[in-house]
Design a protein around this motif. Structure first.
Motif, PDB file in Angstrom:
ATOM      1  N   GLN A  66       0.828  -1.195   0.000  1.00  0.00           N
ATOM      2  CA  GLN A  66       0.000   0.000   0.000  1.00  0.00           C
ATOM      3  C   GLN A  66       0.863   1.246   0.000  1.00  0.00           C
ATOM      4  OE1 GLN A  66      -0.751   2.452   2.666  1.00  0.00           O
ATOM      5  NE2 GLN A  66      -2.226   3.469   1.340  1.00  0.00           N
ATOM      6  N   ARG A  67       0.512   2.184  -0.885  1.00  0.00           N
ATOM      7  CA  ARG A  67       1.216   3.469  -0.963  1.00  0.00           C
ATOM      8  C   ARG A  67       0.177   4.582  -1.017  1.00  0.00           C
ATOM      9  NH1 ARG A  67       3.876  -0.209  -4.671  1.00  0.00           N
ATOM     10  NH2 ARG A  67       5.893  -0.805  -3.778  1.00  0.00           N
ATOM     11  N   GLU A  68       0.389   5.620  -0.235  1.00  0.00           N
ATOM     12  CA  GLU A  68      -0.573   6.714  -0.163  1.00  0.00           C
ATOM     13  C   GLU A  68      -0.662   7.450  -1.499  1.00  0.00           C
ATOM     14  OE1 GLU A  68      -2.619   8.095   2.675  1.00  0.00           O
ATOM     15  OE2 GLU A  68      -2.382   5.927   2.729  1.00  0.00           O
TER      16      GLU A  68
ATOM     17  N   LYS B 159       6.424   5.969   0.449  1.00  0.00           N
ATOM     18  CA  LYS B 159       6.519   5.047   1.581  1.00  0.00           C
ATOM     19  C   LYS B 159       5.605   3.860   1.323  1.00  0.00           C
ATOM     20  CE  LYS B 159       7.580   8.701   4.915  1.00  0.00           C
ATOM     21  NZ  LYS B 159       7.155   9.408   6.148  1.00  0.00           N
ATOM     22  N   THR B 160       6.127   2.674   1.564  1.00  0.00           N
ATOM     23  CA  THR B 160       5.378   1.450   1.280  1.00  0.00           C
ATOM     24  C   THR B 160       5.155   0.660   2.557  1.00  0.00           C
ATOM     25  OG1 THR B 160       6.396   1.311  -0.912  1.00  0.00           O
ATOM     26  CG2 THR B 160       5.370  -0.693  -0.052  1.00  0.00           C
ATOM     27  N   LYS B 161       3.927   0.184   2.732  1.00  0.00           N
ATOM     28  CA  LYS B 161       3.655  -0.735   3.840  1.00  0.00           C
ATOM     29  C   LYS B 161       2.953  -1.962   3.270  1.00  0.00           C
ATOM     30  CE  LYS B 161      -0.889   0.917   5.392  1.00  0.00           C
ATOM     31  NZ  LYS B 161      -1.671   1.426   6.539  1.00  0.00           N
ATOM     32  N   GLN B 162       3.198  -3.103   3.869  1.00  0.00           N
ATOM     33  CA  GLN B 162       2.592  -4.357   3.410  1.00  0.00           C
ATOM     34  C   GLN B 162       1.238  -4.502   4.103  1.00  0.00           C
ATOM     35  OE1 GLN B 162       4.491  -6.253   1.118  1.00  0.00           O
ATOM     36  NE2 GLN B 162       2.573  -7.330   0.682  1.00  0.00           N
ATOM     37  N   ALA B 163       0.174  -4.089   3.397  1.00  0.00           N
ATOM     38  CA  ALA B 163      -1.164  -4.133   3.967  1.00  0.00           C
ATOM     39  C   ALA B 163      -1.693  -5.556   4.055  1.00  0.00           C
ATOM     40  CB  ALA B 163      -2.112  -3.274   3.138  1.00  0.00           C
ATOM     41  N   PHE B 164      -1.421  -6.358   3.022  1.00  0.00           N
ATOM     42  CA  PHE B 164      -1.832  -7.767   2.970  1.00  0.00           C
ATOM     43  C   PHE B 164      -0.658  -8.581   2.456  1.00  0.00           C
ATOM     44  CE2 PHE B 164      -5.506  -5.125   1.677  1.00  0.00           C
ATOM     45  CZ  PHE B 164      -6.337  -5.351   2.767  1.00  0.00           C
ATOM     46  N   THR B 165      -0.657  -9.855   2.785  1.00  0.00           N
ATOM     47  CA  THR B 165       0.351 -10.721   2.181  1.00  0.00           C
ATOM     48  C   THR B 165       0.072 -10.815   0.692  1.00  0.00           C
ATOM     49  OG1 THR B 165      -0.965 -12.728   2.489  1.00  0.00           O
ATOM     50  CG2 THR B 165       0.514 -12.069   4.301  1.00  0.00           C
ATOM     51  N   ALA B 166       1.101 -11.158  -0.069  1.00  0.00           N
ATOM     52  CA  ALA B 166       0.919 -11.331  -1.510  1.00  0.00           C
ATOM     53  C   ALA B 166      -0.121 -12.407  -1.798  1.00  0.00           C
ATOM     54  CB  ALA B 166       2.257 -11.683  -2.162  1.00  0.00           C
ATOM     55  N   LYS B 167      -0.157 -13.435  -0.953  1.00  0.00           N
ATOM     56  CA  LYS B 167      -1.126 -14.516  -1.168  1.00  0.00           C
ATOM     57  C   LYS B 167      -2.556 -13.980  -1.093  1.00  0.00           C
ATOM     58  CE  LYS B 167      -0.486 -18.629   0.659  1.00  0.00           C
ATOM     59  NZ  LYS B 167      -0.468 -19.795   1.620  1.00  0.00           N
TER      60      LYS B 167
END
Length: 795
Positions: free
Chosen positions: A543-545, A565-573
């Motif tokens: 997720q990126r704003e 800025k990047t955050k991992q909101a969900f796993t790739a799966k």
């Protein structure tokens, strides 16, 4: 024995200074202080407003570095004599801000002490201040630093101005230097900006209104400013301005500046002008500039006043070609299908909104804010209040794949290891008029003990009788409401809400999370936020704003540079499985109109309560785009403006996300991606378990259950089907009623291929306080009723 000398009992006095020395030091210290104060007093000069009267342009650039527009200096301050400022305007400001203006010394010692104390603690330097102090502050625009030295200088200047300048001259200077919003410095510019009259012609009601703008136009301008703060909706701002205006008029009467007879003439807000007058801001340019301005202000590096003074170069993320292509796609559909003259009852007030975001960065590549920013000043790409309907369902699926459904034997709150992560092959009922249960199998009831039956679009059951079980991929393909409403209850609406926020929606835009309909889109995020949240799925959960400004510079160098800025909101799966299901919607479901030959596309259609809004949100690996459609009157003179139904609009029996929104999306995306190499989505790893593959036993309902099943709670103007199925409202629902079920796809419908589902019921409209955090809907951004002329972004 050693004979030590005895200490003199008065020996300690030898080390103490004499009273003469102490008094001398005190006199010297205070003398020095007085001398320093005298020197400081002598060194400061009385400010000259005219020296700060000229604003410079700000120059906005497209993403490729070419100039978009130079704007900001077109409305310079124009000073007028006190005689040209109505007595009512002078009295309005004095009554509201400084009733002792003509008798005080020009400074507020308590306010100064409070401001210095706050600043010493690292807080805001703002404190209570007199008109004289505000005038001095306005006139010192070349130095707006928040430092103790500046505050001390301001105090000395205020003392000198109060001692040496006539009160009338101070008041004249203040009214000519104050900022009223809309780029207007001074009462003459403000009178033109809001009412298109000269200051001398303002009536007492207009004067009281303009005095409210001095409190901060972001929260008082009826045009709204949701791009800066979602709380600053047109509706909320109008209410605040009205309250402040009435309070000012009451104080004018109390202090004998206005007769009760004259005061009674001004009980309503005066009609204000469109906030954009610069022809350079026509078309989409005004919306783009508004988003960029809001973004710059929200960085905290440049204040709104500083930006209005100009001198900044602002490089945006907008691509001119994509902006033109999105506008062309909307105009094509409008010209071909929307005819207000032929169908005035159904085709008036039709609005479209759109936004396109780069999944890899969050950069907003294009928006469509409306037909013309100088004529329609609500940015439709920003927060409008239009509910998103079934485009919300992917967040329910993501929550079910991340958290899993709860164990019916467990407590209401369960950790992930007690839950069951579900597969897209899991089975849920597609039955129309489905009775909704809690996660543990008990029947859901509202506060009054009334139950909920969820309808589908066209009141059609989907699946094989008698239990109408279908898997979740099929339920998404055909947008079956009943299946996703029950899935949301099994997962937990708190987890659904969390998934939506993690994907990129703003929590303030989410409504109705205590009701089953939350899962089918009673919320009203902006087009920018919807495009941004779907981009999270496109990027395998990263997720990126959304943002609209990459760099800001002025004569002193670079002021701000955006950092992705990047955050991992969900796993790739999880994210890739959601994408895989949404591909089915476009390949063979309600979103077939959005197909792009040779490219993989994932997306979702959405239609809402009473057919009042329709959406298509979809993406390829390179670009995520949201398109909305609704009917909402522009005319501010229409009281109780509301979203209008779209039955019959454009000659269609009913507007779905599968119709005009998906057609616009397809036309735009085909052009926007032309020349780029088609990319494929990642192949998803298998996820979760198949649940509900065997039907549970069906207990016979007790007489009391049967009675409850038939209980109803009508909506304000219900159709027969609505009155038979809608639970009563929550006490917190400020709209008065939740229309929890839909008729013919209102907030419930599923659609067969080519027919979109319905969304949800009316959501509560709760306005945060002005101190709430802002959001840009460069993105909102909420605001329920439109965004401001400084439209926002990232919200």
């Amino acid at each position: 024995m050693i004979d030590y000398p005895r200490c003199d009992r008065d020996g300690w006095r030898r080390w103490m200074p004499s009273w003469k020395l102490v008094s001398g030091l005190c006199i010297g210290f205070f003398g020095t202080m007085v001398a320093a104060a005298g020197i400081a007093y002598a060194m400061v000069g009385v400010p000259v407003v005219a020296e700060t009267a000229t604003a410079q342009n700000n120059v906005y650039y497209w993403a490729d570095g070419s100039q978009m527009v130079a704007t900001g200096g077109e409305r310079n301050r124009q000073s007028v004599n006190l005689a040209q400022i109505p007595l009512a305007m002078r009295n309005a400001v004095i009554s509201q801000e400084n009733k002792t203006f003509y008798s005080d010394s020009g400074i507020d010692p308590k306010g100064i002490a409070r401001a210095v104390f706050n600043m010493a603690k690292g807080g805001d330097t703002q404190g209570g201040s007199t008109i004289t102090q505000q005038y001095v502050k306005n006139a010192m625009l070349n130095d707006q630093s928040q430092t103790i030295s500046r505050k001390v200088k301001e105090i000395f200047v205020s003392i000198k101005v109060g001692a040496e300048e006539p009160k009338d001259k101070i008041l004249e200077g203040y009214l000519n230097s104050a900022y009223y919003g809309r780029g207007a410095y001074g009462i003459q510019a403000a009178a033109r900006a809001y009412f298109n009259v000269d200051a001398v012609d303002l009536n007492p009601g207009q004067c009281a209104f303009l005095s409210a703008m001095l409190k901060g136009a972001t929260y008082y301008d009826p045009a709204g400013a949701t791009s800066i703060d979602p709380a600053a909706t047109p509706k909320a701002n109008s209410e605040r301005a009205h309250r402040q205006m009435q309070d000012t008029l009451d104080k004018m009467v109390e202090y004998e500046h206005l007769s009760q007879e004259d005061r009674a003439k001004y009980t309503e807000l005066p009609k204000v002008e469109n906030p954009r007058s610069n022809s350079q801001l026509g078309g989409q340019i005004g919306y783009l500039v508004d988003l960029a301005k809001a973004s710059v202000i929200k960085t905290g590096k440049v204040t709104q006043k500083q930006l209005e003074q100009g001198g900044y170069s602002i490089t945006t993320t907008f691509e001119k070609k994509k902006v033109e292509e999105l506008e062309a796609a909307v105009k094509k559909v409008y010209k071909k299908n929307i005819d207000p003259e032929k169908r005035p009852e159904t085709d008036t007030h039709v609005q479209f909104g759109g936004a396109s975001v780069d999944p890899q960065t969050g950069a907003i590549k294009a928006i469509y804010g409306g037909q013309d920013a100088t004529k329609h000043f609500t940015n439709n790409a920003d927060v409008t209040g239009a509910q998103v309907g079934s485009t919300f369902k992917p967040f329910v699926l993501a929550a079910a794949m991340k958290w899993g459904v709860r164990d019916p034997e467990g407590g209401e709150i369960q950790p992930q290891d007690e839950r069951t992560v579900i597969s897209p092959k899991s089975l849920y009922s597609g039955k129309n008029n489905l009775k909704i249960n809690n996660y543990d199998g008990t029947i859901w009831e509202n506060e009054e003990g009334k139950q909920w039956r969820q309808e589908n679009d066209g009141k059609e059951s989907i699946g094989d009788p008698p239990d109408y079980k279908i898997d979740l991929r099929e339920a998404m393909r055909l947008s079956v409401n009943s299946a996703f409403v029950q899935l949301g209850m099994d997962v937990g609406l708190d987890q659904v809400k969390e998934a939506a926020v993690d994907a990129g929606l703003l929590e303030g835009s989410l409504a109705g999370s205590g009701y089953p309909s939350f899962s089918i889109g009673v919320s009203d995020p902006s087009a920018i936020r919807m495009a941004g949240s779907y981009a999270t799925f496109a990027e395998s959960g990263k997720q990126r704003e959304p943002y609209s400004v990459t760099k800001v510079t002025n004569k002193d160098g670079t002021v701000y540079t955006h950092t992705v800025k990047t955050k991992q909101a969900f796993t790739a799966k999880v994210a890739d499985n959601v994408t895989d299901v949404l591909k089915t919607v476009v390949e063979d479901g309600t979103g077939t109109n959005a197909q792009l030959p040779g490219r993989e596309v994932a997306g979702k259609t959405g239609t809402t309560d009473g057919n009042r809004s329709a959406w298509f949100v979809g993406y390829t690996p390179q670009l995520s785009t949201a398109v909305s459609m609704f009917r909402y009157p522009d005319d501010e003179t229409i009281k109780n403006r509301t979203f209008l139904e779209m039955y019959g609009t454009g000659g269609e029996k009913k507007i779905h996300g599968a119709s005009f929104p998906s057609i616009i999306w397809q036309d735009y995306m085909e052009d926007a991606l032309k020349g780029t190499k088609p990319e494929k989505f990642p192949k998803p790893e298998p996820i979760g378990e198949v649940i509900n593959d065997t039907p549970p036993p069906s207990p016979s309902p007790s007489p009391s259950e049967t009675e409850k099943e038939e209980e109803t709670s009508p909506s304000p103007s219900p159709s027969p089907s609505e009155s038979e199925t809608s639970p009563s409202p929550s006490p917190s629902n400020t709209c008065g009623v939740f229309e929890l079920n839909c008729e013919d796809g209102d907030n419930s419908g599923t659609e067969n291929a080519g027919n979109e589902n319905g969304g949800s019921g009316s959501s509560p409209s709760v306005s945060p306080s002005p101190s709430g955090t802002g959001e840009e809907d460069d993105s909102r951004g909420n605001q329920n009723g439109g965004s401001g002329f400084i439209a926002g972004q990232d919200g």
